[in-house]
Design a protein around this motif. Structure first.
Motif, PDB file in Angstrom:
ATOM      1  N   GLY A 148     -20.404  -7.332  13.517  1.00 25.39           N
ATOM      2  CA  GLY A 148     -21.437  -6.985  14.478  1.00 25.39           C
ATOM      3  C   GLY A 148     -22.606  -6.183  13.967  1.00 25.39           C
ATOM      4  O   GLY A 148     -23.597  -6.026  14.677  1.00 25.39           O
ATOM      5  N   SER A 149     -22.517  -5.640  12.743  1.00 22.95           N
ATOM      6  CA  SER A 149     -23.629  -4.872  12.191  1.00 22.95           C
ATOM      7  C   SER A 149     -23.517  -4.897  10.676  1.00 22.95           C
ATOM      8  O   SER A 149     -22.420  -5.113  10.122  1.00 22.95           O
ATOM      9  N   PRO A 150     -24.621  -4.663   9.955  1.00 24.67           N
ATOM     10  CA  PRO A 150     -24.529  -4.593   8.495  1.00 24.67           C
ATOM     11  C   PRO A 150     -23.546  -3.531   8.029  1.00 24.67           C
ATOM     12  O   PRO A 150     -22.810  -3.726   7.047  1.00 24.67           O
ATOM     13  N   GLU A 151     -23.514  -2.388   8.729  1.00 25.88           N
ATOM     14  CA  GLU A 151     -22.604  -1.325   8.324  1.00 25.88           C
ATOM     15  C   GLU A 151     -21.148  -1.757   8.466  1.00 25.88           C
ATOM     16  O   GLU A 151     -20.314  -1.456   7.612  1.00 25.88           O
ATOM     17  N   ALA A 152     -20.841  -2.462   9.533  1.00 26.33           N
ATOM     18  CA  ALA A 152     -19.465  -2.903   9.753  1.00 26.33           C
ATOM     19  C   ALA A 152     -19.066  -3.994   8.768  1.00 26.33           C
ATOM     20  O   ALA A 152     -17.916  -4.043   8.322  1.00 26.33           O
ATOM     21  N   VAL A 153     -20.002  -4.880   8.423  1.00 26.24           N
ATOM     22  CA  VAL A 153     -19.709  -5.874   7.389  1.00 26.24           C
ATOM     23  C   VAL A 153     -19.407  -5.174   6.075  1.00 26.24           C
ATOM     24  O   VAL A 153     -18.413  -5.477   5.397  1.00 26.24           O
ATOM     25  N   GLY A 154     -20.244  -4.218   5.691  1.00 27.58           N
ATOM     26  CA  GLY A 154     -20.014  -3.493   4.448  1.00 27.58           C
ATOM     27  C   GLY A 154     -18.682  -2.765   4.439  1.00 27.58           C
ATOM     28  O   GLY A 154     -17.986  -2.723   3.417  1.00 27.58           O
ATOM     29  N   ARG A 155     -18.303  -2.212   5.585  1.00 25.15           N
ATOM     30  CA  ARG A 155     -17.032  -1.501   5.683  1.00 25.15           C
ATOM     31  C   ARG A 155     -15.857  -2.466   5.525  1.00 25.15           C
ATOM     32  O   ARG A 155     -14.885  -2.168   4.819  1.00 25.15           O
ATOM     33  N   GLU A 156     -15.936  -3.630   6.181  1.00 30.65           N
ATOM     34  CA  GLU A 156     -14.866  -4.624   6.076  1.00 30.65           C
ATOM     35  C   GLU A 156     -14.669  -5.060   4.625  1.00 30.65           C
ATOM     36  O   GLU A 156     -13.532  -5.179   4.140  1.00 30.65           O
ATOM     37  N   VAL A 157     -15.758  -5.288   3.919  1.00 30.56           N
ATOM     38  CA  VAL A 157     -15.670  -5.733   2.528  1.00 30.56           C
ATOM     39  C   VAL A 157     -15.183  -4.606   1.623  1.00 30.56           C
ATOM     40  O   VAL A 157     -14.255  -4.781   0.828  1.00 30.56           O
ATOM     41  N   ALA A 158     -15.801  -3.430   1.732  1.00 32.08           N
ATOM     42  CA  ALA A 158     -15.478  -2.326   0.827  1.00 32.08           C
ATOM     43  C   ALA A 158     -14.042  -1.844   0.998  1.00 32.08           C
ATOM     44  O   ALA A 158     -13.340  -1.572   0.019  1.00 32.08           O
ATOM     45  N   ARG A 159     -13.586  -1.759   2.243  1.00 28.31           N
ATOM     46  CA  ARG A 159     -12.226  -1.269   2.458  1.00 28.31           C
ATOM     47  C   ARG A 159     -11.175  -2.286   2.025  1.00 28.31           C
ATOM     48  O   ARG A 159     -10.066  -1.917   1.635  1.00 28.31           O
ATOM     49  N   GLY A 160     -11.517  -3.574   2.084  1.00 26.98           N
ATOM     50  CA  GLY A 160     -10.606  -4.561   1.518  1.00 26.98           C
ATOM     51  C   GLY A 160     -10.445  -4.360   0.032  1.00 26.98           C
ATOM     52  O   GLY A 160      -9.328  -4.419  -0.506  1.00 26.98           O
ATOM     53  N   ALA A 161     -11.552  -4.100  -0.657  1.00 25.58           N
ATOM     54  CA  ALA A 161     -11.494  -3.850  -2.098  1.00 25.58           C
ATOM     55  C   ALA A 161     -10.744  -2.563  -2.413  1.00 25.58           C
ATOM     56  O   ALA A 161      -9.963  -2.503  -3.373  1.00 25.58           O
ATOM     57  N   GLU A 162     -10.963  -1.537  -1.618  1.00 23.84           N
ATOM     58  CA  GLU A 162     -10.261  -0.272  -1.833  1.00 23.84           C
ATOM     59  C   GLU A 162      -8.752  -0.462  -1.747  1.00 23.84           C
ATOM     60  O   GLU A 162      -7.985   0.105  -2.550  1.00 23.84           O
ATOM     61  N   ALA A 163      -8.305  -1.247  -0.783  1.00 26.48           N
ATOM     62  CA  ALA A 163      -6.871  -1.489  -0.619  1.00 26.48           C
ATOM     63  C   ALA A 163      -6.303  -2.236  -1.821  1.00 26.48           C
ATOM     64  O   ALA A 163      -5.169  -1.981  -2.250  1.00 26.48           O
ATOM     65  N   MET A 164      -7.081  -3.160  -2.369  1.00 28.08           N
ATOM     66  CA  MET A 164      -6.618  -3.885  -3.551  1.00 28.08           C
ATOM     67  C   MET A 164      -6.447  -2.946  -4.736  1.00 28.08           C
ATOM     68  O   MET A 164      -5.427  -2.984  -5.448  1.00 28.08           O
ATOM     69  N   LEU A 165      -7.428  -2.086  -4.960  1.00 22.27           N
ATOM     70  CA  LEU A 165      -7.327  -1.140  -6.065  1.00 22.27           C
ATOM     71  C   LEU A 165      -6.147  -0.185  -5.866  1.00 22.27           C
ATOM     72  O   LEU A 165      -5.429   0.144  -6.818  1.00 22.27           O
ATOM     73  N   ALA A 166      -5.938   0.252  -4.638  1.00 22.36           N
ATOM     74  CA  ALA A 166      -4.820   1.151  -4.350  1.00 22.36           C
ATOM     75  C   ALA A 166      -3.477   0.483  -4.608  1.00 22.36           C
ATOM     76  O   ALA A 166      -2.489   1.148  -4.928  1.00 22.36           O
ATOM     77  N   ALA A 167      -3.421  -0.852  -4.459  1.00 23.27           N
ATOM     78  CA  ALA A 167      -2.180  -1.599  -4.705  1.00 23.27           C
ATOM     79  C   ALA A 167      -1.989  -1.931  -6.180  1.00 23.27           C
ATOM     80  O   ALA A 167      -1.010  -2.571  -6.540  1.00 23.27           O
ATOM     81  N   GLY A 168      -2.922  -1.489  -7.036  1.00 21.35           N
ATOM     82  CA  GLY A 168      -2.806  -1.751  -8.459  1.00 21.35           C
ATOM     83  C   GLY A 168      -3.375  -3.070  -8.909  1.00 21.35           C
ATOM     84  O   GLY A 168      -3.173  -3.479 -10.061  1.00 21.35           O
ATOM     85  N   LEU A 169      -4.100  -3.764  -8.022  1.00 16.51           N
ATOM     86  CA  LEU A 169      -4.695  -5.053  -8.363  1.00 16.51           C
ATOM     87  C   LEU A 169      -6.056  -4.851  -9.024  1.00 16.51           C
ATOM     88  O   LEU A 169      -6.716  -3.834  -8.808  1.00 16.51           O
ATOM     89  N   PRO A 170      -6.498  -5.808  -9.819  1.00 12.86           N
ATOM     90  CA  PRO A 170      -7.824  -5.692 -10.432  1.00 12.86           C
ATOM     91  C   PRO A 170      -8.925  -5.677  -9.382  1.00 12.86           C
ATOM     92  O   PRO A 170      -8.756  -6.184  -8.269  1.00 12.86           O
ATOM     93  N   ALA A 171     -10.064  -5.093  -9.742  1.00 14.79           N
ATOM     94  CA  ALA A 171     -11.207  -5.084  -8.838  1.00 14.79           C
ATOM     95  C   ALA A 171     -11.625  -6.515  -8.518  1.00 14.79           C
ATOM     96  O   ALA A 171     -11.757  -7.340  -9.420  1.00 14.79           O
ATOM     97  N   PRO A 172     -11.815  -6.832  -7.250  1.00 12.85           N
ATOM     98  CA  PRO A 172     -12.159  -8.214  -6.875  1.00 12.85           C
ATOM     99  C   PRO A 172     -13.587  -8.573  -7.255  1.00 12.85           C
ATOM    100  O   PRO A 172     -14.478  -7.719  -7.304  1.00 12.85           O
ATOM    101  N   ARG A 173     -13.791  -9.854  -7.470  1.00 10.62           N
ATOM    102  CA  ARG A 173     -15.121 -10.394  -7.785  1.00 10.62           C
ATOM    103  C   ARG A 173     -15.587 -11.388  -6.730  1.00 10.62           C
ATOM    104  O   ARG A 173     -16.760 -11.727  -6.666  1.00 10.62           O
ATOM    105  N   TRP A 174     -14.654 -11.898  -5.943  1.00  9.54           N
ATOM    106  CA  TRP A 174     -14.953 -12.859  -4.885  1.00  9.54           C
ATOM    107  C   TRP A 174     -14.591 -12.251  -3.535  1.00  9.54           C
ATOM    108  O   TRP A 174     -13.661 -11.447  -3.419  1.00  9.54           O
ATOM    109  N   PHE A 175     -15.308 -12.689  -2.502  1.00 10.14           N
ATOM    110  CA  PHE A 175     -14.971 -12.311  -1.135  1.00 10.14           C
ATOM    111  C   PHE A 175     -14.958 -13.568  -0.278  1.00 10.14           C
ATOM    112  O   PHE A 175     -15.819 -14.442  -0.418  1.00 10.14           O
TER     113      PHE A 175
END
Length: 279
Positions: A148-175
């Protein structure tokens, strides 16, 4: 295109329906952006309503009719890992690209361990935090409220990446966003965060709602250069059985299976082209 959760009784929404509660988990305060993903500038809001696009994606073709090149991609939206698919991929040494949400990661540590143990087979990429459509306009897609907003899109993407890093996975390159639909300004924003956006060329399981035979036939029909999208988070659905059988059928055909990172994947709608660091 999106995951369907029949167990939540929402099949009346559409053949691609996902539980509307996918959006109900969104936390109120944004987290700090992932350093590797970068931070995205807020694009100007369009003066006119934008159409939504569902980008296509292909990998470079092998040009060999006896060894067509195909990329299997799987969305892990929420729920549990489908062991029928995961076991087949590992046992048959078939590489695949898996798009995971933060929600799915929290529920599937054993599957994450398998990904980490088999980095040659699995390319794990970002499917967002809460499986919310990455559209910065206040619209609903298949009955699900978009970010619904640029800020919410950025949050959805960034927090998905944060969860991956926290799980020990490599930093993502694709979304790949929920429903695989975007508006053009959201595409610009996600690209500015450093991601390529993963469309597809063949819908393998209709959101995991196809039967086993229909799923097997559809995926087994994949052609040279196809990027197949299916789901690996619905172990109770018949589609998973069809996916497992289709993997065996494709291997018997001599298919060259590739991950997106390995095959010069190219998409339309400005989703994969090289971009200036300034953008």
């Amino acid at each position: 295109m999106r995951c369907a959760l029949a167990v939540f009784g929402l099949l009346t929404l559409s053949p691609f329906a996902v539980a509307a509660e996918a959006a109900a988990d969104i936390h109120g305060t944004p987290a700090a952006p992932v350093a590797d993903a970068g931070s995205a500038p807020s694009p100007k809001r369009p003066s006119q309503p934008q159409k939504l696009v569902e980008p296509h994606l292909h990998v470079s073709r092998s040009g060999n009719a006896k060894a067509p090149r195909i990329a299997l991609t799987f969305d892990a939206c929420m729920g549990k890992a489908d062991e029928r698919i995961l076991t087949t991929l590992v046992h048959e040494s078939v590489p695949a690209t898996i798009f995971v949400t933060a929600r799915w990661l929290r529920s599937n540590p054993q599957a994450v361990a398998i990904f980490l143990q088999n980095p040659d087979l699995f390319e794990v990429e970002n499917h967002g935090e809460n499986h919310v459509p990455a559209v910065d306009l206040p619209v609903a897609i298949y009955g699900i409220a978009a970010a619904g907003s640029p800020e919410a899109v950025g949050r959805e993407v960034a927090r998905g990446a944060e969860a991956m890093l926290a799980a020990g996975l490599p930093a993502p390159r694709w979304f790949r966003g929920a429903t695989a639909r975007y508006d053009l300004s959201a595409i610009h924003e996600i690209r500015a965060m450093g991601y390529r956006i993963a469309g597809y060329s063949l819908n393998g399981d209709d959101g995991s709602l196809l039967g086993a035979q229909a799923t097997e036939r559809r995926i087994a029909s994949a052609k040279d250069g196809d990027v197949v999208i299916s789901h690996i988070n619905q172990p109770s659905h018949a589609a998973g059985e069809g996916i497992a059988r289709a993997i065996l059928a494709l291997k018997a055909r001599g298919v060259e299976f590739v991950k997106l990172a390995d095959a010069n994947a190219a998409g339309d709608d400005d989703t994969t082209n090289e971009r200036s660091p300034a953008l």
